[in-house]
Enzyme design. Structure first.
Site, PDB file in Angstrom:
ATOM      1  N   SER A 126     -12.917  42.460  71.907  1.00 63.06           N
ATOM      2  CA  SER A 126     -12.738  41.146  72.692  1.00 63.06           C
ATOM      3  C   SER A 126     -11.817  41.479  73.793  1.00 63.06           C
ATOM      4  O   SER A 126     -10.855  42.098  73.825  1.00 63.06           O
ATOM      5  CB  SER A 126     -12.262  40.097  71.717  1.00 63.06           C
ATOM      6  OG  SER A 126     -11.943  39.051  72.445  1.00 63.06           O
ATOM      7  N   TYR A 140      -6.265  37.209  65.922  1.00 68.69           N
ATOM      8  CA  TYR A 140      -7.538  37.915  66.196  1.00 68.69           C
ATOM      9  C   TYR A 140      -7.449  38.821  67.571  1.00 68.69           C
ATOM     10  O   TYR A 140      -8.117  39.846  67.375  1.00 68.69           O
ATOM     11  CB  TYR A 140      -8.598  36.445  66.750  1.00 68.69           C
ATOM     12  CG  TYR A 140      -9.850  36.953  67.207  1.00 68.69           C
ATOM     13  CD1 TYR A 140     -10.965  37.507  66.358  1.00 68.69           C
ATOM     14  CD2 TYR A 140      -9.814  36.967  68.819  1.00 68.69           C
ATOM     15  CE1 TYR A 140     -12.102  37.567  67.031  1.00 68.69           C
ATOM     16  CE2 TYR A 140     -11.106  37.347  69.316  1.00 68.69           C
ATOM     17  CZ  TYR A 140     -12.139  37.498  68.407  1.00 68.69           C
ATOM     18  OH  TYR A 140     -13.428  38.054  69.158  1.00 68.69           O
TER      19      TYR A 140
HETATM   20  P1  NAD Z   1     -21.036  34.739  65.614  1.00 65.90           P
HETATM   21  O1  NAD Z   1     -20.078  34.105  64.435  1.00 65.90           O
HETATM   22  O2  NAD Z   1     -22.097  34.046  66.334  1.00 65.90           O
HETATM   23  O3  NAD Z   1     -21.765  36.102  64.574  1.00 65.90           O
HETATM   24  C1  NAD Z   1     -21.136  36.833  63.914  1.00 65.90           C
HETATM   25  C2  NAD Z   1     -21.853  37.735  63.108  1.00 65.90           C
HETATM   26  O4  NAD Z   1     -21.205  38.528  62.267  1.00 65.90           O
HETATM   27  C3  NAD Z   1     -22.840  36.497  61.967  1.00 65.90           C
HETATM   28  O5  NAD Z   1     -23.974  37.088  62.011  1.00 65.90           O
HETATM   29  C4  NAD Z   1     -21.963  36.769  60.685  1.00 65.90           C
HETATM   30  O6  NAD Z   1     -22.940  36.450  59.565  1.00 65.90           O
HETATM   31  C5  NAD Z   1     -21.253  38.061  60.891  1.00 65.90           C
HETATM   32  N1  NAD Z   1     -20.341  38.373  59.790  1.00 65.90           N
HETATM   33  C6  NAD Z   1     -19.258  37.696  59.783  1.00 65.90           C
HETATM   34  N2  NAD Z   1     -18.629  38.131  58.864  1.00 65.90           N
HETATM   35  C7  NAD Z   1     -19.108  39.039  58.441  1.00 65.90           C
HETATM   36  C8  NAD Z   1     -18.809  39.854  57.293  1.00 65.90           C
HETATM   37  N3  NAD Z   1     -17.564  40.104  56.967  1.00 65.90           N
HETATM   38  N4  NAD Z   1     -19.769  40.953  57.024  1.00 65.90           N
HETATM   39  C9  NAD Z   1     -20.772  41.144  57.523  1.00 65.90           C
HETATM   40  N5  NAD Z   1     -21.198  40.172  58.571  1.00 65.90           N
HETATM   41  C10 NAD Z   1     -20.315  39.226  58.891  1.00 65.90           C
HETATM   42  O7  NAD Z   1     -20.250  35.784  66.551  1.00 65.90           O
HETATM   43  P2  NAD Z   1     -20.556  36.534  67.877  1.00 65.90           P
HETATM   44  O8  NAD Z   1     -19.839  35.530  68.895  1.00 65.90           O
HETATM   45  O9  NAD Z   1     -21.983  36.810  68.077  1.00 65.90           O
HETATM   46  O10 NAD Z   1     -19.413  37.567  67.638  1.00 65.90           O
HETATM   47  C11 NAD Z   1     -19.974  38.992  67.610  1.00 65.90           C
HETATM   48  C12 NAD Z   1     -18.904  39.868  67.749  1.00 65.90           C
HETATM   49  O11 NAD Z   1     -18.289  39.511  69.134  1.00 65.90           O
HETATM   50  C13 NAD Z   1     -17.481  39.547  67.036  1.00 65.90           C
HETATM   51  O12 NAD Z   1     -16.793  40.695  66.541  1.00 65.90           O
HETATM   52  C14 NAD Z   1     -16.627  38.674  67.877  1.00 65.90           C
HETATM   53  O13 NAD Z   1     -15.324  38.822  67.381  1.00 65.90           O
HETATM   54  C15 NAD Z   1     -16.983  39.351  69.042  1.00 65.90           C
HETATM   55  N6  NAD Z   1     -16.640  38.352  70.455  1.00 65.90           N
HETATM   56  C16 NAD Z   1     -17.183  37.181  70.457  1.00 65.90           C
HETATM   57  C17 NAD Z   1     -16.798  36.612  71.687  1.00 65.90           C
HETATM   58  C18 NAD Z   1     -17.362  35.098  72.010  1.00 65.90           C
HETATM   59  O14 NAD Z   1     -16.841  34.564  72.560  1.00 65.90           O
HETATM   60  N7  NAD Z   1     -18.549  34.938  71.217  1.00 65.90           N
HETATM   61  C19 NAD Z   1     -15.877  36.992  72.532  1.00 65.90           C
HETATM   62  C20 NAD Z   1     -15.241  38.180  72.116  1.00 65.90           C
HETATM   63  C21 NAD Z   1     -15.804  39.093  70.965  1.00 65.90           C
END
Ligand code: NAD
Length: 231
Positions: A126, A140
């Site tokens: 991130s 985080y």
């Molecule tokens: P989201 O919450 O929409 O999806 C996350 C996914 O991870 C879901 O499918 C959930 O079921 C799965 N998950 C969570 N914990 C889990 C576990 N212990 N085991 C297996 N699966 C698990 O989130 P997103 O925004 O799509 O995030 C995806 C990645 O991108 C994450 O690592 C998040 O930290 C990173 N990220 C997101 C953003 C943002 O703004 N959306 C920004 C920077 C980084």
């Protein structure tokens, strides 16, 4: 060409599954709770969905068993927790974020390192890793800095075997992760601070992941690719 995507049931993981299927990958996604979304993706895309908590060693092993010979891994599963200054955060939230985002990423990376004989790994960190997220979620941010470090080290460990390891650092992306943090409208709230003036869409992160996985990135390893609209 089988690629495992952890946390593939929604958000960035699901967008990556759609993109990689279009690129010709066999895709295996893992999910923790969102069984209905995972089943819907199985039907829509012909992917295989496996319930597996990435923070569990046994679940991660079972996920890779189900996938068979793997040439790609997208370590995407990640969580946040209610936002606030560190002084106000609960120990259980700190622990769970570290457990999923750091220990989970390490378990997935270790399983990939044990089993892969060729191919490419992409981790999802991130922009918070270098911005620090003061007042929101420094825990985080710290967990994602660990993902960056693991990417750099593992890239060097696996390079002699021809396996590339890279990282995508998304900025604020429109997904349901912001519901978890208690600020569902966060992407729109922070839009004015983002140089490009808007949050990212999951597909825009999936495009970067797909490139890093592809042969077009054949000389790229240990890279941390910021996809954050200029943040
Ligand atoms: P989201 O919450 O929409 O999806 C996350 C996914 O991870 C879901 O499918 C959930 O079921 C799965 N998950 C969570 N914990 C889990 C576990 N212990 N085991 C297996 N699966 C698990 O989130 P997103 O925004 O799509 O995030 C995806 C990645 O991108 C994450 O690592 C998040 O930290 C990173 N990220 C997101 C953003 C943002 O703004 N959306 C920004 C920077 C980084």
């Amino acid at each position: 060409m089988t690629t495992v995507i952890t946390g593939g049931s929604r958000g960035i993981g699901a967008a990556t599954a759609r993109r990689l299927v279009r690129d010709g990958h066999e895709v295996v996604i893992s999910y923790r709770q969102a069984q209905d979304e995972a089943r819907a993706l199985e039907k829509e895309l012909g992917v295989t969905a496996v319930r597996a908590d990435t923070a569990s060693e046994e679940d991660v092993a079972r996920l890779f068993d189900a996938a068979g010979e793997v040439t790609g891994v997208v370590s995407n599963a990640g969580i946040t927790s209610p936002v606030g200054p560190l002084a106000e955060l609960r120990t259980e939230d700190l622990r769970r974020v570290v457990d999923v985002n750091v220990v989970g990423a390490l378990l997935v990376a270790r399983e990939a390192a044990r089993r892969m004989t060729s191919g490419s790994i992409v981790t999802v960190s991130s922009g918070a890793a270098t911005l620090g997220s003061p007042g929101e979620y420094v825990h985080y941010a710290a967990s994602k800095a660990a993902v960056d470090a693991l990417t750099i080290g593992l890239a060097k460990e696996l390079a002699p075997r021809g396996i590339r390891v890279n990282c995508v650092q998304p900025g604020t992306v429109r997904t349901d992760i912001h519901v978890l943090s208690g600020v569902p409208d966060r992407p729109d709230r922070v839009a004015s601070k983002i140089p490009l003036g808007r949050p990212g869409e999951p597909e825009e992160i999936a495009n970067a992941i797909a490139w890093l996985l592809s042969d077009e990135a054949s000389y790229t390893t240990g890279a941390i690719l910021r996809v954050a609209g200029g943040m």
